[in-house]
Design a protein around this motif. Sequence first.
Motif, PDB file in Angstrom:
ATOM      1  N   PRO A  83      64.952  80.828  28.995  1.00 24.39           N
ATOM      2  CA  PRO A  83      63.805  81.732  29.126  1.00 24.39           C
ATOM      3  C   PRO A  83      62.480  81.020  29.385  1.00 24.39           C
ATOM      4  CG  PRO A  83      64.587  81.658  26.858  1.00 24.39           C
ATOM      5  CD  PRO A  83      65.574  80.902  27.679  1.00 24.39           C
ATOM      6  N   ARG A  84      62.358  79.763  28.981  1.00 21.07           N
ATOM      7  CA  ARG A  84      61.128  78.996  29.249  1.00 21.07           C
ATOM      8  C   ARG A  84      61.334  78.206  30.542  1.00 21.07           C
ATOM      9  NH1 ARG A  84      59.646  75.459  24.217  1.00 21.07           N
ATOM     10  NH2 ARG A  84      58.069  74.846  25.712  1.00 21.07           N
ATOM     11  N   SER A  85      61.267  78.891  31.675  1.00 19.23           N
ATOM     12  CA  SER A  85      61.587  78.221  32.937  1.00 19.23           C
ATOM     13  C   SER A  85      60.580  78.544  34.032  1.00 19.23           C
ATOM     14  CB  SER A  85      62.997  78.593  33.395  1.00 19.23           C
ATOM     15  OG  SER A  85      63.113  79.973  33.582  1.00 19.23           O
ATOM     16  N   ALA A 120      63.542  73.969  33.385  1.00 18.90           N
ATOM     17  CA  ALA A 120      63.615  74.592  32.064  1.00 18.90           C
ATOM     18  C   ALA A 120      62.905  73.689  31.069  1.00 18.90           C
ATOM     19  CB  ALA A 120      65.062  74.822  31.652  1.00 18.90           C
ATOM     20  N   TRP A 139      57.598  81.461  33.613  1.00 22.28           N
ATOM     21  CA  TRP A 139      57.806  82.153  32.343  1.00 22.28           C
ATOM     22  C   TRP A 139      56.508  82.461  31.608  1.00 22.28           C
ATOM     23  CZ3 TRP A 139      56.987  80.350  27.228  1.00 22.28           C
ATOM     24  CH2 TRP A 139      56.571  79.027  27.112  1.00 22.28           C
ATOM     25  N   ARG A 150      59.578  89.050  31.923  1.00 19.96           N
ATOM     26  CA  ARG A 150      60.965  89.384  32.231  1.00 19.96           C
ATOM     27  C   ARG A 150      61.081  90.161  33.544  1.00 19.96           C
ATOM     28  NH1 ARG A 150      64.524  86.528  30.029  1.00 19.96           N
ATOM     29  NH2 ARG A 150      66.049  88.178  29.861  1.00 19.96           N
ATOM     30  N   LEU A 177      67.963  82.404  34.057  1.00 18.97           N
ATOM     31  CA  LEU A 177      66.811  82.974  33.349  1.00 18.97           C
ATOM     32  C   LEU A 177      67.188  83.444  31.945  1.00 18.97           C
ATOM     33  CD1 LEU A 177      65.043  84.979  36.196  1.00 18.97           C
ATOM     34  CD2 LEU A 177      64.437  82.728  35.285  1.00 18.97           C
ATOM     35  N   GLU A 178      68.407  83.906  31.788  1.00 15.89           N
ATOM     36  CA  GLU A 178      68.872  84.337  30.468  1.00 15.89           C
ATOM     37  C   GLU A 178      69.066  83.131  29.540  1.00 15.89           C
ATOM     38  OE1 GLU A 178      72.955  86.242  28.743  1.00 15.89           O
ATOM     39  OE2 GLU A 178      72.146  87.155  30.564  1.00 15.89           O
ATOM     40  N   TYR A 190      58.955  81.932  40.104  1.00 19.88           N
ATOM     41  CA  TYR A 190      59.071  82.462  38.752  1.00 19.88           C
ATOM     42  C   TYR A 190      58.357  81.505  37.813  1.00 19.88           C
ATOM     43  CZ  TYR A 190      60.746  83.969  34.256  1.00 19.88           C
ATOM     44  OH  TYR A 190      60.789  84.405  32.962  1.00 19.88           O
TER      45      TYR A 190
END
Length: 172
Positions: A101-103, A145, A118, A123, A97-98, A116
């Motif tokens: 971020p677009r996942s 991603a 994005w 966050r 995730l770090e 999850y």
Amino acid sequence: MKVKEIHEFLNRMWGDIFTLNEELKRELPERGFKVEDVEEVFGAYVFIDGSWEVMNYPHPAFEVKPQIEVGATPESYYFVVAIPKERLSEGFLGLFLELFPRSFIYGSENFLSDFYNWRRDGRVSPREVIERIEESDEKVLQFEANFGSVEALKKGLERLIDLGREWEIFDL
């Protein structure tokens, strides 16, 4: 709708994926991965305006064996990696995730219900995502991603391979 713009967009999208495919065929076998040919993928979904929408048209994609699909849709360039639930850890998930971020994270069986997203979740903590996954019956998770360019996709794929080797998610 301007047909010429659509035509140019689709040609660029397909051309980028064919070029990336050829580059990866030269580079990844020495790292233990097999790169398949580009195919027309039908029946995929794209996240638009808050929901998953079916794509009745094909998009370009190819497999990087084991476990990875690489491609492009009108929304973005992307990769998806399949990870067996028993190999998943909070540490890997947090780094994923770090780095990406677009996942999206979703299951193989019920892929329209994501763990999850994005665009929706922002966050959230990796612990919260792991708990959602642990409560599910899914046996294989899909980690997707998205990228704004084919160059960013290639760099992201390289990062994924390094991360996956470190956390032993691949069947190599």
